[in-house]
Enzyme design. Structure first.
Site, PDB file in Angstrom:
ATOM      1  N   SER A   1       3.999   3.985   1.043  1.00 20.91           N
ATOM      2  CA  SER A   1       2.770   3.373   1.457  1.00 20.91           C
ATOM      3  C   SER A   1       1.802   4.679   1.935  1.00 20.91           C
ATOM      4  O   SER A   1       2.482   5.404   2.501  1.00 20.91           O
ATOM      5  CB  SER A   1       2.965   2.242   2.558  1.00 20.91           C
ATOM      6  OG  SER A   1       1.849   1.841   3.264  1.00 20.91           O
TER       7      SER A   1
ATOM      8  N   TYR B   1       7.678  -0.417  10.395  1.00 23.12           N
ATOM      9  CA  TYR B   1       7.353  -0.168   8.940  1.00 23.12           C
ATOM     10  C   TYR B   1       6.785   0.968   8.461  1.00 23.12           C
ATOM     11  O   TYR B   1       7.429   1.795   7.688  1.00 23.12           O
ATOM     12  CB  TYR B   1       6.344  -1.491   8.508  1.00 23.12           C
ATOM     13  CG  TYR B   1       5.826  -1.277   7.236  1.00 23.12           C
ATOM     14  CD1 TYR B   1       6.657  -1.952   6.247  1.00 23.12           C
ATOM     15  CD2 TYR B   1       4.560  -0.722   6.696  1.00 23.12           C
ATOM     16  CE1 TYR B   1       6.154  -1.879   4.765  1.00 23.12           C
ATOM     17  CE2 TYR B   1       4.314  -0.617   5.433  1.00 23.12           C
ATOM     18  CZ  TYR B   1       4.950  -1.270   4.572  1.00 23.12           C
ATOM     19  OH  TYR B   1       4.767  -1.348   2.992  1.00 23.12           O
TER      20      TYR B   1
HETATM   21  N1  LIG Z   1       1.322  -4.993  -0.974  1.00 18.82           N
HETATM   22  C1  LIG Z   1       0.800  -3.921  -0.117  1.00 18.82           C
HETATM   23  O1  LIG Z   1      -0.293  -3.992   0.355  1.00 18.82           O
HETATM   24  C2  LIG Z   1       1.635  -2.805  -0.052  1.00 18.82           C
HETATM   25  C3  LIG Z   1       3.209  -2.879  -0.525  1.00 18.82           C
HETATM   26  N2  LIG Z   1       3.890  -1.624  -0.331  1.00 18.82           N
HETATM   27  C4  LIG Z   1       5.145  -1.600  -0.766  1.00 18.82           C
HETATM   28  O2  LIG Z   1       5.403  -2.103  -2.118  1.00 18.82           O
HETATM   29  C5  LIG Z   1       6.690  -2.581  -2.209  1.00 18.82           C
HETATM   30  C6  LIG Z   1       6.636  -3.910  -3.094  1.00 18.82           C
HETATM   31  O3  LIG Z   1       6.060  -4.858  -2.204  1.00 18.82           O
HETATM   32  P1  LIG Z   1       4.976  -6.080  -2.839  1.00 18.82           P
HETATM   33  O4  LIG Z   1       4.929  -6.092  -4.190  1.00 18.82           O
HETATM   34  O5  LIG Z   1       3.738  -5.986  -2.081  1.00 18.82           O
HETATM   35  O6  LIG Z   1       5.473  -7.374  -2.006  1.00 18.82           O
HETATM   36  P2  LIG Z   1       6.196  -8.678  -2.428  1.00 18.82           P
HETATM   37  O7  LIG Z   1       6.587  -9.221  -1.345  1.00 18.82           O
HETATM   38  O8  LIG Z   1       5.373  -9.361  -3.637  1.00 18.82           O
HETATM   39  O9  LIG Z   1       7.546  -7.843  -3.537  1.00 18.82           O
HETATM   40  C7  LIG Z   1       8.728  -7.713  -2.566  1.00 18.82           C
HETATM   41  C8  LIG Z   1       9.576  -7.727  -3.764  1.00 18.82           C
HETATM   42  O10 LIG Z   1      10.821  -7.246  -2.926  1.00 18.82           O
HETATM   43  C9  LIG Z   1      12.041  -8.058  -3.228  1.00 18.82           C
HETATM   44  N3  LIG Z   1      12.910  -8.248  -1.929  1.00 18.82           N
HETATM   45  C10 LIG Z   1      12.332  -8.387  -0.641  1.00 18.82           C
HETATM   46  N4  LIG Z   1      13.502  -8.534   0.293  1.00 18.82           N
HETATM   47  C11 LIG Z   1      14.454  -8.093  -0.634  1.00 18.82           C
HETATM   48  C12 LIG Z   1      15.774  -8.124  -0.323  1.00 18.82           C
HETATM   49  N5  LIG Z   1      16.427  -8.417   0.946  1.00 18.82           N
HETATM   50  N6  LIG Z   1      16.646  -7.973  -1.311  1.00 18.82           N
HETATM   51  C13 LIG Z   1      16.218  -7.709  -2.796  1.00 18.82           C
HETATM   52  N7  LIG Z   1      15.001  -7.739  -2.879  1.00 18.82           N
HETATM   53  C14 LIG Z   1      13.970  -8.103  -1.979  1.00 18.82           C
HETATM   54  C15 LIG Z   1      11.095  -9.488  -3.450  1.00 18.82           C
HETATM   55  O11 LIG Z   1      12.098 -10.055  -4.235  1.00 18.82           O
HETATM   56  P3  LIG Z   1      12.893 -11.582  -3.513  1.00 18.82           P
HETATM   57  O12 LIG Z   1      12.510 -12.186  -2.310  1.00 18.82           O
HETATM   58  O13 LIG Z   1      13.204 -12.355  -4.884  1.00 18.82           O
HETATM   59  O14 LIG Z   1      14.304 -10.910  -3.248  1.00 18.82           O
HETATM   60  C16 LIG Z   1      10.124  -8.921  -4.206  1.00 18.82           C
HETATM   61  O15 LIG Z   1      10.328  -8.980  -5.616  1.00 18.82           O
HETATM   62  C17 LIG Z   1       7.215  -2.898  -0.863  1.00 18.82           C
HETATM   63  O16 LIG Z   1       8.235  -1.574  -0.888  1.00 18.82           O
HETATM   64  C18 LIG Z   1       5.981  -2.405   0.041  1.00 18.82           C
HETATM   65  O17 LIG Z   1       6.452  -1.938   1.247  1.00 18.82           O
HETATM   66  C19 LIG Z   1       3.450  -0.414  -0.097  1.00 18.82           C
HETATM   67  C20 LIG Z   1       1.944  -0.350   0.344  1.00 18.82           C
HETATM   68  C21 LIG Z   1       1.197  -1.424   0.243  1.00 18.82           C
HETATM   69  N1  LIG Z   2      -0.211  -3.283   3.692  1.00 21.32           N
HETATM   70  C1  LIG Z   2       1.108  -2.497   4.279  1.00 21.32           C
HETATM   71  C2  LIG Z   2       2.005  -3.462   3.622  1.00 21.32           C
HETATM   72  O1  LIG Z   2       2.255  -4.717   3.865  1.00 21.32           O
HETATM   73  C3  LIG Z   2       1.085  -1.253   3.540  1.00 21.32           C
HETATM   74  O2  LIG Z   2       0.083  -0.783   3.429  1.00 21.32           O
HETATM   75  O3  LIG Z   2       2.094  -0.747   3.358  1.00 21.32           O
END
Ligand SMILES: NC(=O)C1=CN([C@@H]2O[C@H](COP(=O)(O)OP(=O)(O)OC[C@H]3O[C@@H](n4cnc5c(N)ncnc54)[C@H](OP(=O)(O)O)[C@@H]3O)[C@@H](O)[C@H]2O)C=CC1
Ligand SMILES: N[C@@H](C=O)C(=O)O
Length: 257
Positions: free
Chosen positions: A137, A150
């Site tokens: 991130s 985080y």
């Molecule tokens: N969106 C944003 O603004 C940003 C996101 N990120 C990073 O991107 C990545 C993806 O997140 P994003 O797509 O945004 O969020 P989402 O919440 O849409 O997706 C998260 C994914 O992780 C899975 N997940 C969550 N908890 C678990 C668990 N305990 N075991 C297995 N799988 C799990 C969820 O699936 P399920 O619930 O089915 O298990 C889901 O598929 C993360 O690492 C996040 O930190 C980084 C910067 C910015």
């Molecule tokens: N927005 C945060 C995630 O929730 C990020 O920037 O990583």
């Protein structure tokens, strides 16, 4: 045929990676907790692209449930691309955070990508090829912007990627850290936030397409929203200059009385 294993493929960034890698002709292993969502996606992508897709339901914070994923990463046919994407946010201050919530976040954002990478990396090094994509991130570089742990979990992901790249690039293994900023996914709502209050949110398809441009260019660090790459290059240059001062047996003059 190459195979990509994508964690957190049931929604958001991970589901777009699944779509893109299937469109590129990769077989997939999709991992998350929501089996129904993974199966729907798998059926759609098999029909559309004729690729082979396996689904593993696993809560990656659970040491028993992560085991089949680790076994698949060590097994044949080999996993050629590991996307460490599953992650969550944790709203609120460090001072008031519940230790159980922090423990869970550390298991998901830090321990899981570490163990998964550890399971796959030996085979990749042996074969002299493979790719690991770690979703960090921009908060890894801007920890003051976010309270709680985080940002620190994402700094770990960035640092691990950099140090792993230093170890395995010369052995034919490619490591990429992707640093998204705010991206339209479920992550905010899942953590009790409200994405409508977040400015400058990138659409998830745009984020992943940009990250894949960086992947194809074999960038170590890809920061999709940053308009001018020279800003990152200058940051890295200054880090190198700072590091030149680390090799000193004596404290710097300003710390001597
Ligand atoms: N969106 C944003 O603004 C940003 C996101 N990120 C990073 O991107 C990545 C993806 O997140 P994003 O797509 O945004 O969020 P989402 O919440 O849409 O997706 C998260 C994914 O992780 C899975 N997940 C969550 N908890 C678990 C668990 N305990 N075991 C297995 N799988 C799990 C969820 O699936 P399920 O619930 O089915 O298990 C889901 O598929 C993360 O690492 C996040 O930190 C980084 C910067 C910015
Ligand atoms: N927005 C945060 C995630 O929730 C990020 O920037 O990583």
């Amino acid at each position: 045929m190459t195979t990509a294993l994508i964690t957190g493929a049931s929604s958001g960034i991970g589901s777009v990676y699944a779509r893109r890698f299937a469109a590129r002709g990769n077989d997939l292993v999709l991992v998350a907790r929501a089996t129904d969502k993974l199966n729907i996606l798998a059926t759609e992508l098999r029909d559309k692209h004729g690729v082979s897709i396996d689904v593993i339901t696993a809560d990656l914070t659970d040491s028993a449930q992560i085991e089949p994923v680790l076994q698949r990463l060590r097994a044949e046919p080999p996993i050629d691309i590991l996307v460490n994407n599953a992650g969550a946010a944790l709203m609120g201050d460090f001072a008031t955070a519940e230790s159980a919530d922090m423990y869970k976040l550390l298991r998901l954002n830090v321990l899981a990508p570490t163990l998964l990478t550890s399971a796959v990396i030996g085979g990749m090094v042996k074969r002299g090829r493979g790719s690991i994509i770690n979703i960090a991130s921009v908060l890894a570089l801007l920890p003051e912007y976010s309270h709680g742990i985080y940002a620190a979990t994402k700094s770990y992901v960035l640092t691990l990627s950099q140090s792993l790249a230093a170890e395995v690039t010369s052995k034919g293994v490619y490591v990429q850290a992707v640093l998204p900023a705010a991206t339209r996914t479920e992550i905010y709502e899942r953590a009790g936030g409200d994405i409508s209050k977040v400015p400058d949110v990138m659409e998830v398809d745009d984020l992943v397409d940009a990250a894949l441009v960086g992947f194809d260019r074999k960038e170590l660090v890809t920061i999709p929203p940053v308009p001018d790459v020279t800003a990152w290059e200058a940051f890295e240059r200054e880090r190198g200059l700072l590091a030149q001062g680390f090799s000193n047996a004596q404290p710097a003059a300003r710390y001597r009385s």
